[in-house]
Scaffold this motif. Structure first.
Motif, PDB file in Angstrom:
ATOM      1  N   VAL A   1      -9.574  -4.787 -26.158  1.00  0.00           N
ATOM      2  CA  VAL A   1      -9.331  -3.754 -27.659  1.00  0.00           C
ATOM      3  C   VAL A   1      -9.235  -2.379 -27.388  1.00  0.00           C
ATOM      4  N   ILE A   2      -8.045  -2.019 -28.175  1.00  0.00           N
ATOM      5  CA  ILE A   2      -7.733  -0.498 -27.868  1.00  0.00           C
ATOM      6  C   ILE A   2      -7.800   0.124 -29.142  1.00  0.00           C
TER       7      ILE A   2
ATOM      8  N   VAL B   1      -3.361  -6.259 -34.961  1.00  0.00           N
ATOM      9  CA  VAL B   1      -3.799  -4.913 -35.273  1.00  0.00           C
ATOM     10  C   VAL B   1      -4.562  -4.739 -36.564  1.00  0.00           C
ATOM     11  N   THR B   2      -5.664  -3.898 -36.660  1.00  0.00           N
ATOM     12  CA  THR B   2      -6.216  -3.673 -37.749  1.00  0.00           C
ATOM     13  C   THR B   2      -6.312  -2.036 -38.388  1.00  0.00           C
ATOM     14  N   LEU B   3      -6.158  -1.699 -39.544  1.00  0.00           N
ATOM     15  CA  LEU B   3      -6.125  -0.261 -39.728  1.00  0.00           C
ATOM     16  C   LEU B   3      -7.159  -0.269 -40.929  1.00  0.00           C
ATOM     17  N   ASN B   4      -7.636   1.004 -40.375  1.00  0.00           N
ATOM     18  CA  ASN B   4      -8.759   1.510 -41.670  1.00  0.00           C
ATOM     19  C   ASN B   4      -8.242   2.821 -42.087  1.00  0.00           C
ATOM     20  N   LYS B   5      -7.302   3.052 -43.240  1.00  0.00           N
ATOM     21  CA  LYS B   5      -6.776   4.332 -43.590  1.00  0.00           C
ATOM     22  C   LYS B   5      -7.785   5.259 -43.897  1.00  0.00           C
TER      23      LYS B   5
ATOM     24  N   ILE C   1      -6.001  -7.760 -28.083  1.00  0.00           N
ATOM     25  CA  ILE C   1      -5.302  -8.856 -27.428  1.00  0.00           C
ATOM     26  C   ILE C   1      -6.312  -9.856 -27.247  1.00  0.00           C
ATOM     27  N   THR C   2      -6.078 -11.140 -27.492  1.00  0.00           N
ATOM     28  CA  THR C   2      -6.749 -12.188 -27.113  1.00  0.00           C
ATOM     29  C   THR C   2      -6.205 -12.879 -25.825  1.00  0.00           C
ATOM     30  N   GLU C   3      -6.955 -13.834 -25.263  1.00  0.00           N
ATOM     31  CA  GLU C   3      -6.529 -14.566 -24.147  1.00  0.00           C
ATOM     32  C   GLU C   3      -5.517 -13.834 -23.282  1.00  0.00           C
ATOM     33  N   THR C   4      -6.032 -12.602 -22.734  1.00  0.00           N
ATOM     34  CA  THR C   4      -5.078 -11.899 -21.923  1.00  0.00           C
ATOM     35  C   THR C   4      -4.580 -12.676 -20.828  1.00  0.00           C
ATOM     36  N   GLN C   5      -3.407 -12.366 -20.355  1.00  0.00           N
ATOM     37  CA  GLN C   5      -2.869 -12.803 -19.121  1.00  0.00           C
ATOM     38  C   GLN C   5      -2.416 -11.727 -18.190  1.00  0.00           C
TER      39      GLN C   5
ATOM     40  N   THR D   1      -3.121   3.892 -22.809  1.00  0.00           N
ATOM     41  CA  THR D   1      -4.057   3.118 -22.401  1.00  0.00           C
ATOM     42  C   THR D   1      -3.559   2.202 -21.105  1.00  0.00           C
ATOM     43  N   SER D   2      -4.018   2.459 -20.327  1.00  0.00           N
ATOM     44  CA  SER D   2      -3.521   1.376 -18.972  1.00  0.00           C
ATOM     45  C   SER D   2      -4.463   0.073 -18.821  1.00  0.00           C
ATOM     46  N   LEU D   3      -3.657  -0.709 -19.412  1.00  0.00           N
ATOM     47  CA  LEU D   3      -4.662  -2.102 -19.271  1.00  0.00           C
ATOM     48  C   LEU D   3      -4.205  -2.869 -17.911  1.00  0.00           C
TER      49      LEU D   3
END
Lengths: 113, 117
Positions: free
Chosen positions: A20-21, A64-68, A77-81, A107-109
């Motif tokens: 989550v970012i 993506v979620t947004l709270n304006k 990102i789920t089930e990351t690869q 963000t460096s993932l």
């Protein structure tokens, strides 16, 4: 000046876990919030975007979620690869120009196999 | 390749020299953006064009920087009297025109990496 904050700056997860970012922004002139992925040595590429008339958008493993009201938005990102390893940038609309976005610092993932 | 292209990909110059970069956008795109990206940072807006008109230039941009898009197609970014602090990746992006209710994806070029010695 205009500023988009992004957290965390680095993120390391085990393969299969979620990432989550989060980003926050100041006032905006438009309603468009894109997310870009930049792999090492390559150009940024759009992975998902959202317009502020919706609160959430999902595309396979990415959401993506947004709270304006609170002026923040998040990438999930789920089930990351391992191929998800990259730098991710959020972008928020400029408050002074309709046609411009301001990018977060990234963000460096790292996804550990 | 029908994507955004930039030339050169790498440029090494001595302090005080002038450099010019070129960007060729996707052919049907009317908007063209220039960004600067340094290590560990996101793309920093420099300027953008709608066709041949330069609509905005960042206040962070000194007078040594100038950009043109004379025929509304390719664009050039010139840096005069380069300084070591100008060393960065210079990215170009293009997008389709946006109406009042929409803003469109920006497609980035591969960038020009500038090193000022």
């Amino acid at each position: 000046g205009e500023n988009v904050e992004q957290h965390p700056s680095t993120l390391s997860v085990q393969e299969g876990d979620s990432a989550v970012i989060k980003c926050t922004y100041s006032d905006s002139a438009s309603n468009y919030f894109p997310w870009y992925k930049q792999e090492l040595g390559k150009r940024p590429q759009l992975i998902i975007d959202i317009r502020s008339n919706v609160g959430e958008k999902k595309d396979q493993r990415i959401a993506v979620t947004l709270n304006k009201t609170a002026k923040h938005f998040s990438l999930h990102i789920t089930e990351t690869q391992p191929e998800d390893s990259a730098v991710y940038f959020c972008a928020a609309p400029s408050k002074t120009s309709y046609d411009k976005v301001i990018f977060g610092p990234g963000t460096s993932l790292s996804v550990i196999p | 390749d029908t994507g955004v292209s930039q030339d050169p990909r790498h440029k090494i110059t001595k302090r005080g020299q002038n450099v010019t970069f070129r960007c060729d956008p996707i052919s049907e795109h009317n908007r063209l953006y220039w960004y600067r990206q340094t290590l560990g940072q996101g793309p920093e807006f420099l300027t953008y064009f709608q066709n041949e008109a330069q609509l905005e230039k960042s206040r962070l941009l000194s007078d040594r920087f100038s950009a043109e898009r004379p025929k509304g197609s390719f664009s050039t970014l010139e840096i005069q009297r380069t300084e070591q602090g100008d060393s960065a990746m210079y990215l170009c992006a293009s997008s389709t025109p946006s109406g009042r209710a929409a803003y469109n994806e920006q497609f980035f070029g591969p960038g020009t990496r500038l090193t000022v010695l």
